[in-house]
Design a protein around this motif. Structure first.
Motif, PDB file in Angstrom:
ATOM      1  N   LYS A   1     176.892 103.256  -2.550  1.00  0.00           N
ATOM      2  CA  LYS A   1     176.175 102.722  -1.382  1.00  0.00           C
ATOM      3  C   LYS A   1     177.141 101.766  -0.684  1.00  0.00           C
ATOM      4  O   LYS A   1     177.618 100.802  -1.290  1.00  0.00           O
ATOM      5  CB  LYS A   1     174.923 101.990  -1.863  1.00  0.00           C
ATOM      6  CG  LYS A   1     174.146 101.280  -0.796  1.00  0.00           C
ATOM      7  CD  LYS A   1     172.870 100.713  -1.438  1.00  0.00           C
ATOM      8  CE  LYS A   1     172.093  99.854  -0.485  1.00  0.00           C
ATOM      9  NZ  LYS A   1     172.627  98.477  -0.435  1.00  0.00           N
ATOM     10  N   VAL A   2     177.433 102.062   0.568  1.00  0.00           N
ATOM     11  CA  VAL A   2     178.419 101.254   1.291  1.00  0.00           C
ATOM     12  C   VAL A   2     177.698 100.406   2.344  1.00  0.00           C
ATOM     13  O   VAL A   2     176.984 100.928   3.202  1.00  0.00           O
ATOM     14  CB  VAL A   2     179.484 102.151   1.976  1.00  0.00           C
ATOM     15  CG1 VAL A   2     180.546 101.299   2.668  1.00  0.00           C
ATOM     16  CG2 VAL A   2     180.132 103.086   0.966  1.00  0.00           C
ATOM     17  N   ASP A   3     177.929  99.087   2.255  1.00  0.00           N
ATOM     18  CA  ASP A   3     177.263  98.172   3.183  1.00  0.00           C
ATOM     19  C   ASP A   3     178.225  97.521   4.165  1.00  0.00           C
ATOM     20  O   ASP A   3     177.792  96.778   5.041  1.00  0.00           O
ATOM     21  CB  ASP A   3     176.551  97.063   2.393  1.00  0.00           C
ATOM     22  CG  ASP A   3     175.353  97.629   1.648  1.00  0.00           C
ATOM     23  OD1 ASP A   3     174.470  98.186   2.303  1.00  0.00           O
ATOM     24  OD2 ASP A   3     175.345  97.548   0.398  1.00  0.00           O
ATOM     25  N   GLY A   4     179.497  97.737   3.996  1.00  0.00           N
ATOM     26  CA  GLY A   4     180.474  97.142   4.909  1.00  0.00           C
ATOM     27  C   GLY A   4     181.854  97.279   4.323  1.00  0.00           C
ATOM     28  O   GLY A   4     182.036  97.923   3.276  1.00  0.00           O
ATOM     29  N   ASP A   5     182.841  96.645   4.979  1.00  0.00           N
ATOM     30  CA  ASP A   5     184.206  96.682   4.451  1.00  0.00           C
ATOM     31  C   ASP A   5     184.248  95.906   3.143  1.00  0.00           C
ATOM     32  O   ASP A   5     183.916  94.717   3.116  1.00  0.00           O
ATOM     33  CB  ASP A   5     185.179  96.039   5.450  1.00  0.00           C
ATOM     34  CG  ASP A   5     185.578  97.044   6.518  1.00  0.00           C
ATOM     35  OD1 ASP A   5     185.590  98.254   6.210  1.00  0.00           O
ATOM     36  OD2 ASP A   5     185.854  96.622   7.649  1.00  0.00           O
ATOM     37  N   GLY A   6     184.600  96.581   2.077  1.00  0.00           N
ATOM     38  CA  GLY A   6     184.673  95.924   0.770  1.00  0.00           C
ATOM     39  C   GLY A   6     183.314  95.595   0.173  1.00  0.00           C
ATOM     40  O   GLY A   6     183.242  94.983  -0.894  1.00  0.00           O
ATOM     41  N   LYS A   7     182.249  95.983   0.850  1.00  0.00           N
ATOM     42  CA  LYS A   7     180.903  95.697   0.325  1.00  0.00           C
ATOM     43  C   LYS A   7     180.258  96.999  -0.111  1.00  0.00           C
ATOM     44  O   LYS A   7     179.868  97.824   0.739  1.00  0.00           O
ATOM     45  CB  LYS A   7     180.045  95.083   1.437  1.00  0.00           C
ATOM     46  CG  LYS A   7     180.300  93.632   1.688  1.00  0.00           C
ATOM     47  CD  LYS A   7     179.036  93.060   2.274  1.00  0.00           C
ATOM     48  CE  LYS A   7     179.278  92.235   3.471  1.00  0.00           C
ATOM     49  NZ  LYS A   7     178.245  92.189   4.425  1.00  0.00           N
ATOM     50  N   PHE A   8     180.175  97.190  -1.397  1.00  0.00           N
ATOM     51  CA  PHE A   8     179.631  98.457  -1.869  1.00  0.00           C
ATOM     52  C   PHE A   8     179.144  98.336  -3.296  1.00  0.00           C
ATOM     53  O   PHE A   8     179.483  97.372  -4.000  1.00  0.00           O
ATOM     54  CB  PHE A   8     180.702  99.559  -1.776  1.00  0.00           C
ATOM     55  CG  PHE A   8     181.873  99.308  -2.671  1.00  0.00           C
ATOM     56  CD1 PHE A   8     181.873  99.742  -3.994  1.00  0.00           C
ATOM     57  CD2 PHE A   8     182.981  98.622  -2.213  1.00  0.00           C
ATOM     58  CE1 PHE A   8     182.948  99.504  -4.831  1.00  0.00           C
ATOM     59  CE2 PHE A   8     184.072  98.373  -3.056  1.00  0.00           C
ATOM     60  CZ  PHE A   8     184.047  98.821  -4.359  1.00  0.00           C
ATOM     61  N   GLU A   9     178.382  99.329  -3.712  1.00  0.00           N
ATOM     62  CA  GLU A   9     177.934  99.390  -5.100  1.00  0.00           C
ATOM     63  C   GLU A   9     177.897 100.864  -5.516  1.00  0.00           C
ATOM     64  O   GLU A   9     177.366 101.707  -4.777  1.00  0.00           O
ATOM     65  CB  GLU A   9     176.517  98.788  -5.199  1.00  0.00           C
ATOM     66  CG  GLU A   9     176.012  98.679  -6.609  1.00  0.00           C
ATOM     67  CD  GLU A   9     174.510  98.332  -6.671  1.00  0.00           C
ATOM     68  OE1 GLU A   9     173.948  98.428  -7.766  1.00  0.00           O
ATOM     69  OE2 GLU A   9     173.925  98.001  -5.614  1.00  0.00           O
ATOM     70  N   ARG A  10     178.478 101.156  -6.677  1.00  0.00           N
ATOM     71  CA  ARG A  10     178.384 102.541  -7.174  1.00  0.00           C
ATOM     72  C   ARG A  10     177.014 102.675  -7.806  1.00  0.00           C
ATOM     73  O   ARG A  10     176.743 102.090  -8.848  1.00  0.00           O
ATOM     74  CB  ARG A  10     179.481 102.823  -8.206  1.00  0.00           C
ATOM     75  CG  ARG A  10     179.498 104.278  -8.671  1.00  0.00           C
ATOM     76  CD  ARG A  10     180.558 104.479  -9.743  1.00  0.00           C
ATOM     77  NE  ARG A  10     180.751 105.882 -10.090  1.00  0.00           N
ATOM     78  CZ  ARG A  10     180.065 106.544 -11.036  1.00  0.00           C
ATOM     79  NH1 ARG A  10     179.111 105.922 -11.721  1.00  0.00           N
ATOM     80  NH2 ARG A  10     180.317 107.813 -11.281  1.00  0.00           N
ATOM     81  N   VAL A  11     176.143 103.430  -7.140  1.00  0.00           N
ATOM     82  CA  VAL A  11     174.749 103.456  -7.567  1.00  0.00           C
ATOM     83  C   VAL A  11     174.439 104.601  -8.518  1.00  0.00           C
ATOM     84  O   VAL A  11     173.428 104.582  -9.209  1.00  0.00           O
ATOM     85  CB  VAL A  11     173.791 103.503  -6.346  1.00  0.00           C
ATOM     86  CG1 VAL A  11     173.835 102.193  -5.580  1.00  0.00           C
ATOM     87  CG2 VAL A  11     174.098 104.690  -5.442  1.00  0.00           C
ATOM     88  N   SER A  12     175.280 105.613  -8.523  1.00  0.00           N
ATOM     89  CA  SER A  12     175.013 106.739  -9.407  1.00  0.00           C
ATOM     90  C   SER A  12     176.248 107.628  -9.534  1.00  0.00           C
ATOM     91  O   SER A  12     177.260 107.414  -8.861  1.00  0.00           O
ATOM     92  CB  SER A  12     173.838 107.554  -8.874  1.00  0.00           C
ATOM     93  OG  SER A  12     173.365 108.431  -9.863  1.00  0.00           O
ATOM     94  N   GLY A  13     176.114 108.621 -10.360  1.00  0.00           N
ATOM     95  CA  GLY A  13     177.202 109.574 -10.527  1.00  0.00           C
ATOM     96  C   GLY A  13     176.693 110.734 -11.353  1.00  0.00           C
ATOM     97  O   GLY A  13     175.620 110.674 -11.946  1.00  0.00           O
ATOM     98  N   THR A  14     177.441 111.808 -11.340  1.00  0.00           N
ATOM     99  CA  THR A  14     177.092 112.923 -12.223  1.00  0.00           C
ATOM    100  C   THR A  14     178.366 113.614 -12.699  1.00  0.00           C
ATOM    101  O   THR A  14     179.349 113.726 -11.957  1.00  0.00           O
ATOM    102  CB  THR A  14     176.140 113.952 -11.553  1.00  0.00           C
ATOM    103  OG1 THR A  14     176.118 115.144 -12.348  1.00  0.00           O
ATOM    104  CG2 THR A  14     176.564 114.319 -10.149  1.00  0.00           C
ATOM    105  N   SER A  15     178.287 114.037 -13.949  1.00  0.00           N
ATOM    106  CA  SER A  15     179.461 114.713 -14.516  1.00  0.00           C
ATOM    107  C   SER A  15     179.509 116.183 -14.100  1.00  0.00           C
ATOM    108  O   SER A  15     180.463 116.888 -14.393  1.00  0.00           O
ATOM    109  CB  SER A  15     179.426 114.610 -16.038  1.00  0.00           C
ATOM    110  OG  SER A  15     178.253 115.240 -16.514  1.00  0.00           O
TER     111      SER A  15
END
Ligand SMILES: Nc1ncnc2c1ncn2[C@@H]1O[C@H](COP(=O)(O)OP(=O)(O)OP(=O)(O)O)[C@@H](O)[C@H]1O
Ligand SMILES: CC(C)(CO)[C@@H](O)C(=O)NCCC(=O)O
Length: 453
Positions: free
Chosen positions: A235-249
């Motif tokens: 989830k990207v909220d701005g420059d350098g502002k983000f959170e990896r919210v999920s993933g899948t193999s």
């Protein structure tokens, strides 16, 4: 922080001056982004930009390295890129053919042992990197400092390989990999492309490609889905502002790995090509197969919707060899793309995001893959969310690593968009405008300027 030596003017008349290089060493592929300075004495006829005196003009190059046959691929490109003489390229070509042949022959451990496998593989796999690093040194006077503690022989690198191969690079090649966080780089690369490059993002639905005009003031938040070997959702909220919210193999590595086992394909391109000719209905169990040819309209499923991927294979006595590799590849591609589309949508829903940008080399600008992902997002979101793809899809990480040179020592990197995609003024705002068809995943470059901070 000191300005890196690499960007200092050197007065060298060599037309190609590699001054900086960044790597993304992933689970499947190695991606490179490098900057070559213009010598100034040959103008690009497509370049209608104004040269800015305090900027360093040049081209940003994108290249990827197949681990298999990567060397030969790169030689073909370097021949033109670096103006190698035909004797040079012949010798290099022979050396590469020799390495590739050895690598192919080296099926047996005993043979590998004879070759000291770690040295051998590092030179084969990273040969392109070595070559670029060498060019970079020669062209920019980039050398070891007299003070050995102030080692400037470094390359910005991201991806797991930046950690995995760090010691090997240092020991065998004398190059330090300066590690940049992978997620950070993906986001930096995506933000840069979305803001700086025209016609970077596009939608793809029902075979229709439509370029999206990005409003810089209304870009965030968005979901970035990077489909590499595995899949990261950020989830990207701005420059350098983000959170990896999920993933899948279940990602690109799954498609390529399973596909290779099931079809005996020798290359990813071959597998993709097969999928184009296949029919997934032969192997997938459709809703109609279960409902006697009827839709299950009460829950919104048409008879042609897939009820169970590969489900048909259970209902008869067929063995793998009874299925056409084309059909297997098609079902596999559809299963994986659908799944990624669906998980992406669920994460977008979780955070109320309407825009999903897909990066990573899995999509490869392949129409069926993009169509399947788009249909999944469209179907599950009932048309609320939009799947968008990026032209430089596979280079987000490498570009982000490249940009980190700027963060630490330089000002801005500006792209001269008119050169990147040659459009005439009348078509530049047309969202249906299609840049000339070419494989953007192979080597490509864009005109840009680097400004000193
Ligand atoms: N020429 C190719 N050879 C192998 N895989 C390819 C090729 N082109 C595209 N692919 C696909 O792209 C995937 C790799 O994508 P990408 O380079 O973005 O990820 P990566 O950096 O290697 O993986 P990760 O980020 O998970 O470490 C492969 O798993 C495969 O599905
Ligand atoms: C491990 C990485 C980040 C390496 O690029 C990538 O392959 C990935 O996001 N895999 C998915 C892992 C998971 O979240 O299940």
């Amino acid at each position: 922080m000191d300005r890196p030596r690499e960007i200092e003017a050197d007065g060298n008349s060599n037309p190609i001056q590699i001054s900086r290089l960044a790597l993304d060493i992933g689970g499947s592929l190695i991606k490179l982004v490098y900057f070559s300075r213009d010598s100034g004495d040959h103008e690009d006829p497509l370049n209608d930009s104004v040269r800015i005196s305090n900027g360093v003009n040049g081209r940003l190059h994108f290249a990827k390295c197949y681990q298999q046959y990567g060397v030969v691929f790169f030689i073909a490109n370097f021949r033109a890129e670096f103006d190698l003489s035909s004797t040079d390229s012949f010798i290099l070509g022979l050396a590469c053919a020799y390495f590739v042949m050895l690598r192919t022959l080296a099926g047996q451990a005993s043979f590998l042992e004879l070759l000291h496998v770690d040295n051998f593989l590092i030179y084969v796999i990273f040969w392109p990197v070595l070559f670029l690093a060498y060019k970079m040194k020669v062209n920019s006077g980039f050398q070891h400092q007299e003070n050995p503690t102030n080692d400037r022989s470094f390359i910005k690198a991201t991806g797991g390989g930046a950690y995995k191969f760090s010691d090997l690079f240092k020991e065998k090649l004398g190059i330090s990999l300066e590690k940049e966080d992978e997620m950070d780089c993906l986001v930096t690369g995506a933000n840069f492309l979305l803001k700086a490059v025209n016609h970077e993002a596009f939608t793809y639905l029902n075979g229709q490609k439509e370029f999206v005009q990005i409003d810089h003031n209304d870009l965030y938040p968005y979901l970035l889905v990077n489909i590499g070997s595995g899949v990261s959702m950020i989830k990207v909220d701005g420059d350098g502002k983000f959170e990896r919210v999920s993933g899948t193999s279940v990602g690109g590595g799954t498609f390529w790995g399973l596909g290779k086992l099931l079809t005996k394909c020798q290359s990813f391109d071959e597998l993709l090509e097969l999928s184009q000719r296949g029919n997934n209905r032969v192997i997938d169990m459709l809703v109609g197969d279960i409902y006697g040819g009827m839709d299950y309209s009460k829950i919104g499923l048409s008879s042609t919707a897939i009820a169970s991927s590969f489900g048909r294979a259970i209902s008869n006595s067929n063995e793998l060899h009874d299925y056409k590799p084309e059909d297997v590849s098609r079902s596999l591609l559809r299963m994986i793309s659908n799944n990624i589309g669906q998980i992406s949508y669920l994460n977008a829903l979780r955070f109320g995001l309407k825009r999903i940008f897909f990066g990573g080399f899995f999509t490869r600008g392949h129409s069926y893959t993009m169509d399947t992902i788009s249909v999944a997002v469209h179907f599950w979101s009932k048309g609320e969310a939009k799947a968008m793809f990026l032209r430089h899809e596979g280079f987000l990480g490498a570009l982000g690593a490249f940009m980190s040179y700027e963060r630490h020592s330089l000002g801005d990197l500006m792209v001269n968009q008119s050169v990147q995609i040659p459009v005439d003024a009348s078509s530049s705002t047309d969202t249906n405008y299609n840049p000339p068809e070419r494989d953007l995943n192979e080597t490509e470059s864009m005109q840009c300027s680097v400004y000193q901070a």
